[in-house]
Design a protein around this motif. Structure first.
Motif, PDB file in Angstrom:
ATOM      1  N   ALA A 188      -3.996   2.607   4.302  1.00 56.11           N
ATOM      2  CA  ALA A 188      -2.437   3.142   3.904  1.00 56.11           C
ATOM      3  C   ALA A 188      -1.348   2.199   4.412  1.00 56.11           C
ATOM      4  O   ALA A 188      -0.564   1.658   4.019  1.00 56.11           O
ATOM      5  CB  ALA A 188      -2.291   4.503   4.118  1.00 56.11           C
ATOM      6  N   LEU A 189      -1.751   1.846   5.758  1.00 51.51           N
ATOM      7  CA  LEU A 189      -0.577   1.172   6.336  1.00 51.51           C
ATOM      8  C   LEU A 189      -0.649  -0.376   5.927  1.00 51.51           C
ATOM      9  O   LEU A 189       0.408  -0.856   5.706  1.00 51.51           O
ATOM     10  CB  LEU A 189      -1.067   0.813   8.165  1.00 51.51           C
ATOM     11  N   ALA A 190      -1.827  -0.832   5.680  1.00 52.08           N
ATOM     12  CA  ALA A 190      -2.174  -2.124   5.286  1.00 52.08           C
ATOM     13  C   ALA A 190      -1.250  -2.116   3.770  1.00 52.08           C
ATOM     14  O   ALA A 190      -0.579  -3.224   3.585  1.00 52.08           O
ATOM     15  CB  ALA A 190      -3.354  -2.460   5.038  1.00 52.08           C
ATOM     16  N   HIS A 191      -1.449  -1.140   3.087  1.00 49.54           N
ATOM     17  CA  HIS A 191      -0.798  -1.183   1.705  1.00 49.54           C
ATOM     18  C   HIS A 191       0.869  -1.271   1.681  1.00 49.54           C
ATOM     19  O   HIS A 191       1.497  -1.733   1.144  1.00 49.54           O
ATOM     20  CB  HIS A 191      -1.420   0.019   0.942  1.00 49.54           C
ATOM     21  N   HIS A 192       0.879  -0.509   2.702  1.00 48.97           N
ATOM     22  CA  HIS A 192       2.467  -0.097   2.844  1.00 48.97           C
ATOM     23  C   HIS A 192       3.173  -1.454   3.160  1.00 48.97           C
ATOM     24  O   HIS A 192       4.136  -1.928   2.689  1.00 48.97           O
ATOM     25  CB  HIS A 192       2.893   0.942   3.852  1.00 48.97           C
ATOM     26  N   TYR A 193       2.452  -2.275   4.187  1.00 49.94           N
ATOM     27  CA  TYR A 193       3.129  -3.524   4.651  1.00 49.94           C
ATOM     28  C   TYR A 193       3.275  -4.639   3.518  1.00 49.94           C
ATOM     29  O   TYR A 193       3.823  -5.467   3.521  1.00 49.94           O
ATOM     30  CB  TYR A 193       2.453  -3.979   5.793  1.00 49.94           C
ATOM     31  N   GLU A 194       1.896  -4.588   2.745  1.00 45.13           N
ATOM     32  CA  GLU A 194       1.689  -5.334   1.772  1.00 45.13           C
ATOM     33  C   GLU A 194       2.781  -5.546   0.638  1.00 45.13           C
ATOM     34  O   GLU A 194       3.445  -6.341   0.212  1.00 45.13           O
ATOM     35  CB  GLU A 194       0.482  -5.296   0.986  1.00 45.13           C
ATOM     36  N   GLU A 195       3.468  -4.196   0.239  1.00 48.37           N
ATOM     37  CA  GLU A 195       4.339  -3.811  -0.648  1.00 48.37           C
ATOM     38  C   GLU A 195       5.582  -4.252  -0.249  1.00 48.37           C
ATOM     39  O   GLU A 195       6.271  -5.045  -0.986  1.00 48.37           O
ATOM     40  CB  GLU A 195       4.308  -2.250  -0.952  1.00 48.37           C
ATOM     41  N   ARG A 196       5.982  -3.998   0.971  1.00 47.70           N
ATOM     42  CA  ARG A 196       7.200  -4.445   1.596  1.00 47.70           C
ATOM     43  C   ARG A 196       7.454  -5.759   1.872  1.00 47.70           C
ATOM     44  O   ARG A 196       8.471  -6.386   1.392  1.00 47.70           O
ATOM     45  CB  ARG A 196       7.401  -3.537   2.826  1.00 47.70           C
ATOM     46  N   LEU A 197       6.214  -6.548   2.226  1.00 40.79           N
ATOM     47  CA  LEU A 197       6.458  -7.894   2.410  1.00 40.79           C
ATOM     48  C   LEU A 197       6.565  -8.505   1.287  1.00 40.79           C
ATOM     49  O   LEU A 197       7.051  -9.617   1.157  1.00 40.79           O
ATOM     50  CB  LEU A 197       5.211  -8.347   3.244  1.00 40.79           C
ATOM     51  N   ASP A 198       5.823  -7.894   0.168  1.00 42.67           N
ATOM     52  CA  ASP A 198       5.800  -8.666  -1.254  1.00 42.67           C
ATOM     53  C   ASP A 198       7.178  -8.471  -1.685  1.00 42.67           C
ATOM     54  O   ASP A 198       7.695  -9.691  -2.392  1.00 42.67           O
ATOM     55  CB  ASP A 198       4.853  -7.777  -2.048  1.00 42.67           C
ATOM     56  N   GLU A 199       7.909  -7.478  -1.482  1.00 42.87           N
ATOM     57  CA  GLU A 199       9.147  -7.357  -2.090  1.00 42.87           C
ATOM     58  C   GLU A 199      10.161  -8.204  -1.220  1.00 42.87           C
ATOM     59  O   GLU A 199      11.043  -8.760  -1.877  1.00 42.87           O
ATOM     60  CB  GLU A 199       9.612  -5.864  -1.746  1.00 42.87           C
ATOM     61  N   ALA A 200       9.919  -8.590  -0.050  1.00 43.90           N
ATOM     62  CA  ALA A 200      10.617  -9.512   0.697  1.00 43.90           C
ATOM     63  C   ALA A 200      10.333 -11.112   0.586  1.00 43.90           C
ATOM     64  O   ALA A 200      10.704 -11.929   1.140  1.00 43.90           O
ATOM     65  CB  ALA A 200      10.489  -9.026   2.074  1.00 43.90           C
ATOM     66  N   ARG A 201       9.297 -11.207  -0.322  1.00 43.72           N
ATOM     67  CA  ARG A 201       8.809 -12.721  -0.715  1.00 43.72           C
ATOM     68  C   ARG A 201       8.228 -13.408   0.592  1.00 43.72           C
ATOM     69  O   ARG A 201       8.342 -14.452   0.734  1.00 43.72           O
ATOM     70  CB  ARG A 201       9.788 -13.459  -1.345  1.00 43.72           C
ATOM     71  N   PHE A 202       7.444 -12.543   1.310  1.00 46.93           N
ATOM     72  CA  PHE A 202       6.973 -13.020   2.519  1.00 46.93           C
ATOM     73  C   PHE A 202       5.553 -13.990   2.334  1.00 46.93           C
ATOM     74  O   PHE A 202       5.324 -15.183   2.694  1.00 46.93           O
ATOM     75  CB  PHE A 202       6.407 -11.851   3.380  1.00 46.93           C
TER      76      PHE A 202
END
Length: 248
Positions: A188-202
């Protein structure tokens, strides 16, 4: 009263300073030993400096057997170790503290009585004292400065006794009111970070996104995360997103 655990007797031969007798008692009790025998203490007995230095191990001093000779202190023993830092021109087995305490445990388990002798601070045991011993304990120290304080030497031997007598884990983790995170919590942590980093175009450029996400997942799995760690990392990410939204 002494504890019922079978153990070697610690024999202090002609100790000179009460502080070292008290320090030896403290070192013994740190590692579960409480059979002290004292041969001809220089400043007499009882000794208030020994009591002051014992810091909670005064019972050992109260129950110590005071002897007038080395022979008297070892009369009931079947095997004796003598500690010394230098060669004595006496033919005897010479052991490290670790090996000596292994032998001591074996002999005590077989019903024998074992003693370990420690000499006076200034000169150590005399050859006449060591002649009573079956084996010598020699601590591997800096040959340019081999002098050990009496209490330090007692502590080293006592430590080796306890180290071989109890099952102590070589490493443990103190869990500060938390538990290890489960795989689902890490996921769940990994999914949370992937989602937010995706939105930030990381994850840029696009052709490297998959490998970057894989590296991130591998990093999470490599960390020994607790549930408290997971909650903190979720909170950090949520706060950064809130801060970004307010800034906009």
């Amino acid at each position: 009263m002494p504890v019922g655990t079978p153990q070697p007797a610690i024999v202090l031969v002609r100790p000179q300073m009460g502080e070292n007798i008290g320090g030896a008692a403290r070192a013994m009790w740190n590692f579960g030993l409480d059979r002290m025998r004292i041969v001809n203490p220089r400043d007499g007995w009882p000794n208030q400096k020994a009591v002051a230095m014992s810091s909670g191990a005064g019972r050992l001093l109260d129950e110590a057997q005071i002897c007038t000779s080395v022979a008297e202190s070892l009369a009931d023993c079947t095997y004796v170790f003598a500690t010394t830092a230098r060669a004595r021109d006496l033919t005897k087995p010479v052991m490290t503290p670790e090996h000596a305490m292994k032998i001591a445990r074996e002999k005590i388990a077989a019903g024998e009585k074992v003693a370990v002798m420690f000499g006076p601070e200034r000169s150590g045991l005399e050859n006449e004292d060591i002649a009573h011993a079956n084996a010598i304990i020699n601590v591997p120290v800096n040959p340019e400065y081999a002098s050990l304080n009496l209490a330090q030497c007692v502590l080293l031997t006592s430590y080796e006794w306890m180290r071989g007598s109890v099952d102590v884990a070589p490493e443990r983790v103190e869990m500060a009111k938390t538990n290890w995170a489960t795989q689902s919590e890490v996921e769940a942590l990994a999914h949370h970070y992937e989602e937010r980093l995706d939105e930030a175009r990381f994850f840029f450029p696009d052709h490297k996104a998959d490998s970057m996400k894989l590296n991130l997942r591998n990093m999470w799995s490599r960390m020994p995360l607790t549930r408290a760690d997971i909650q903190t990392l979720h909170g950090m990410m949520r706060q950064m997103v809130r801060w970004k939204n307010r800034a906009e």
